[in-house]
Scaffold this active site. Structure first.
Site, PDB file in Angstrom:
ATOM      1  N   GLY A 101      74.329  64.512  24.092  1.00 30.30           N
ATOM      2  CA  GLY A 101      75.098  64.954  22.940  1.00 30.30           C
ATOM      3  C   GLY A 101      75.469  63.793  22.035  1.00 30.30           C
ATOM      4  O   GLY A 101      75.351  62.618  22.405  1.00 30.30           O
ATOM      5  N   CYS A 102      75.900  64.108  20.840  1.00 30.80           N
ATOM      6  CA  CYS A 102      76.175  63.078  19.826  1.00 30.80           C
ATOM      7  C   CYS A 102      77.401  62.242  20.192  1.00 30.80           C
ATOM      8  O   CYS A 102      77.328  61.011  20.235  1.00 30.80           O
ATOM      9  CB  CYS A 102      76.318  63.710  18.443  1.00 30.80           C
ATOM     10  SG  CYS A 102      77.494  65.076  18.351  1.00 30.80           S
ATOM     11  N   TYR A 103      78.540  62.911  20.448  1.00 30.47           N
ATOM     12  CA  TYR A 103      79.727  62.134  20.829  1.00 30.47           C
ATOM     13  C   TYR A 103      79.450  61.335  22.097  1.00 30.47           C
ATOM     14  O   TYR A 103      79.779  60.141  22.164  1.00 30.47           O
ATOM     15  CB  TYR A 103      80.932  63.052  21.043  1.00 30.47           C
ATOM     16  CG  TYR A 103      81.511  63.651  19.780  1.00 30.47           C
ATOM     17  CD1 TYR A 103      81.979  62.835  18.755  1.00 30.47           C
ATOM     18  CD2 TYR A 103      81.633  65.018  19.616  1.00 30.47           C
ATOM     19  CE1 TYR A 103      82.537  63.377  17.597  1.00 30.47           C
ATOM     20  CE2 TYR A 103      82.196  65.570  18.465  1.00 30.47           C
ATOM     21  CZ  TYR A 103      82.644  64.751  17.458  1.00 30.47           C
ATOM     22  OH  TYR A 103      83.198  65.282  16.332  1.00 30.47           O
TER      23      TYR A 103
END
EC number: 1.2.1.38
Lengths: 347, 347, 347, 347
Positions: B156-158
């Site tokens: 995921g991005c975070y």
């Protein structure tokens, strides 16, 4: 009702401009003098075309001179000057019988040693420190002190957004005072009206970054007020960020919770239910800067993270409004004996 | 050199669009199949006019059907689908002999119970969990595993922005694993291509706010990877914020420092000096999203706050790039035996 | 002074929100009724958290029903409804003795055939067309008509920015009426509060484009008013553009000059020197939307291009303010016998 | 394949930065020399952290000296210098045997008197005017001339967006050459990398305005090229606007139509169907800057307004890309004998 005569000293930046905006709209304030070294001799509406055709906007800028300010008839002067310079004008204007609301950092710190540590120079007017009142009217007993003050040190933008949510919890011992971690995000107007290329549209747009790490100057006044509330010396972690917005500060603070979630809710409600400009959003709700820009409101929400035992505090305000000029007008209203909301119910 | 045949399944959102962008520019990838229930039968460049007149942009969307994907000749399929749906396609495509790089959350968590806790439904394909590799090539030993995998769970991005700075410090025991507090700020594309009024221009512009507090779904994979690095179960505080930018994530993490400042610097350099896409900014420097948008770089800076004893880690990445599609292309390059930087040196 | 009782019918969009904002701050207006099918039963400040703790913001939305509006005590109703629907409510409310200020297009056009041409349906209430007054108070003789009207058709946003600069020149025969070419740029709030993905942050940010070409609906009312001023049928070229700003319209109009440059200056000054909300910037100066957003001002500048013989007219206004809600409040002030600037001197 | 050795002279602004970006990604170009008086001695990636870890980004800036540039081995030099200064370097570098692609206005105008009229000083190097080629490869016969040139005058940003849609119509006599009215909207990067407060984030955001009215310098080269196409002297009305976007130009042009709508469509298709970087959007479609930013594409749409008899031309391009650095790379590819799309297929 007789209008109160006012001066804005150093009116060429964004804080000065917001003060002018609020005073031009204020039903009981008159703008008698605006100073700017740079713009002396020019009309206010030539420099700020947004204000043209507002009553009072044809006033001319004068050079910043205490005697001239006095002669304008101004009873209360707002100082929107750099620190160091502000103290100089404060002294001179108090001497001449004016009351002074200073928006710089010069009179925010009780301890001149802390001033020197954070601002890098000896304090310019230590003799005035005792009487200066830190102008955050929502703090307990503070509005009475402000009303009686000759000299108000109006708080910084980040400090306002951090201190107000934390103080009720610290006063009731609901959080561990040494566990506070804060991240704030400020719109670009927080950097002032500047020709620095760093804050040009093309550099600041689509740019998000931390800055002034790890020891921003505002830590000095934040920790001072938190320490008073906690009854012990508070040291905290604070990281400010710049985000691509014109104005607004969004602050997220967390600390280890010692009390219960309901005690948090109760403490905040007890402290702020009767406050005109604090809006409690309730548990589970974060604050959004878009609801407070160009107002004097500070919105506060909170949540409890049971996994980590931390309480999260969310606050939003306009850095130029409640975080600067609006809060200064609150002090003005108190000093002038006006209703708290006078001239500040703009949305 | 022979080009690798690829498919993008679920290509109508922003992650899908970024995958298409990178694959259209990739010198050794061929785009053989793009699927979209919504756009089936339409040409790629009719939906994404930005790509018109790029070689390959005249491909037609097909409905998402495993057999059709197989028949396109695609050897490797990227899944840019919602969680739950992704697992279904992954199973079918693996069955048909394709390799799968899944950008959803479906195969990121080793423990199906954690999946159920954070995503609210039983895991849809537990039998594939053991072989799925969490596709963050910069983690030690990981690039070899990815190269050999049939199924990659792209992070995921975070998580990418949080895990990469922390892992070297946790592995060397330089910070207290239970003291981690993270604030992240994401551009609005992180919310996906959506018709939700909340993300309309007028609602998202000049708006800064926290959301998904206090338990964002990404915590599950962040804590999983940090726990592996720390050798103990890590629980942390994470607050994501939405800021008015198109893309980019800026992350600020702090934790109690157990080692020395120079050990922090050394650990980060040892871990990442030879990594193509990690740029170390050095001590005292924060990371700025504007330097990484539309690239596959993650920039990492750090500082030590001697007043609180916390180390601060600053990272920036493109949420759609290194935080999603770019990192998936890294896995693609590994699986296909290409050089790590193939098709990713775009600034 | 007794406050005038008001209703806002259809208060859930951006124009409705701006009406609410202005009425909540208006010293002589009381908000007695707000309607919204969608939000009926909810408090105004729950839907618009920006207004929370403003006096009057605890009012509840009701379903839009003429009888209910009447019973609220409202004397004047603002309609912020889609065209077609507005006419229906106007009829019913006039019947019940209220005065109506309609912000839709329903009563702007004198000729029902033009309405049908541009809006695609027969006019819904032709019997009211004769008495409806096009509510642009700065046009000659218009403020008296508005003051006496039962039904005001408040002008569109683009038309306001185009008509005001042109009318004085057309009335004096200073330009060729058949040579007018206008380009306007509007902020995204002009598209309304919408869930259309086209106006999502990621689609509208960093996007500049023309739309509704070559025959935008607003042409109908623009040409109607210009024809009256010119004393002949005017047909013109108008291209609206969407730009990444929240609000504001910037309009650039050019036409072949028949008079002299000084006659242009003189005509504009004669027409608008005594108008509270028109600010003349002088020859050689363009108008900037940033000076007028959230105000009721329209700024007008002009230039003469001696090379082509065209005069250029530059105007800026807030599409939601002077271009919609603010101008409607001007009509309200006239009908209620208040000073023109009442409740509108907000900067 | 051997890489072509290049120099970028004056590489510190936004056009220079875009040139560097494109050259760093160009498969057949090598960056041998970058000059900047301000940054001499510093590494390219210290000034432009976005480029760090890209191969070639460790090059050091040198002071701008013709001999030094020659000694770097550069065969082709790009000049991203102010007008006046550019001519000086062009002369010296040509003398030393380099080929020069100049992005300033110095060699765009055939007539030195027009240069003096628009730029306010006598032309600095009239002897080079005859051999300079106006570098717009899509104009008929122009790509051959560019390929053979020693000195290319790369066109301005506004001119590119205006000339390309108009030339085919003027060449076929489909519009009245004296009736052209153009409005353009440019992102803020068009103002260059500047410390001027006018272009600071807080001044440029939420601001839309015309500027340089009524006689922008770019009119000189626009009218020159349009006159060639029309076979008569063309004088036109051009109003540029600044809008709150980083990059992109959106241009709307109208002119009285003399031919038929289908002739317009046919002329544009004949001219541009085989052009790699011109994308025709078809009749009834406007162009959107968001589809062309950071690409070398120009998108062109059109419409016919039967009410006024005007044809409308809509174009969008990246002011730094097709409008500056990208178009210069097209000339580079031609001179170097490379395929037209080399290094320019970035989306």
């Amino acid at each position: 009702m007789q209008k109160i005569k006012t001066a804005v000293v150093g009116a060429s930046g964004y804080t000065g401009m917001e003060l002018l905006r609020l005073l031009l709209m204020h039903p009981y304030a008159e703008l008698n003098c605006v100073t700017s070294r740079q713009y002396a001799g020019q009309a206010l509406d030539a420099i700020f075309p947004r204000f043209a055709q507002m009553p009072g906007s044809d006033l001319q800028f004068t050079a910043p001179d205490a005697q001239t300010i006095k002669e304008s008839g101004a009873e209360i002067a707002f100082l929107a000057l750099p620190h160091g310079v502000a103290a100089e004008y404060a002294s001179a204007l108090l001497e001449l019988g004016l009351k002074v609301i200073d928006l710089s950092a010069d009179f925010r710190l009780n301890d001149p040693a802390v001033y020197e540590e954070f601002y890098g120079t000896p304090h310019p007017a230590t003799e005035l420190l005792t009487e200066a009142v830190y102008g955050m009217p929502e703090l307990q007993g503070r509005s009475k002190e402000i009303a009686d003050a000759r000299l108000v040190a109006s708080p910084g933008c980040y400090p306002t957004s951090i201190i107000l949510p934390l103080v009720p919890l610290l006063e009731k011992g609901l959080i561990d005072p040494q566990s506070i971690v804060t991240c704030s995000m400020s719109g670009v107007s927080g950097a002032g009206k500047t020709s620095n290329t760093l804050f040009s549209y093309c550099e600041a747009n689509e740019s998000v970054r931390a800055y002034s790490v790890p020891k921003h100057r505002h830590l000095s006044e934040i920790e001072q007020e938190l320490s008073i509330a906690a009854g012990e010396k508070v040291t905290m972690s604070f990281t400010p960020h710049l985000v691509p917005a014109h104005n607004g500060i969004c602050t997220t603070t967390s600390a280890m919770l010692k009390g219960s979630p309901s005690e948090v809710t109760q403490a905040l409600h007890e402290a702020y239910n009767s406050q005109t400009f604090v809006r409690l959003l309730g548990k589970g709700n974060a604050a959004d800067t878009k609801n407070v820009t160009r107002t004097n409101f500070i919105d506060i929400g909170w949540a409890v993270d049971e996994r980590t035992g931390r309480v999260l505090l969310f606050s939003s305000e306009d850095n130029l409004g409640k975080g600067a000029a609006g809060q200064a007008i609150q002090s003005f209203n108190l000093i002038a004996g006006l209703a708290p909301q006078s001239g500040l119910q703009n949305v």
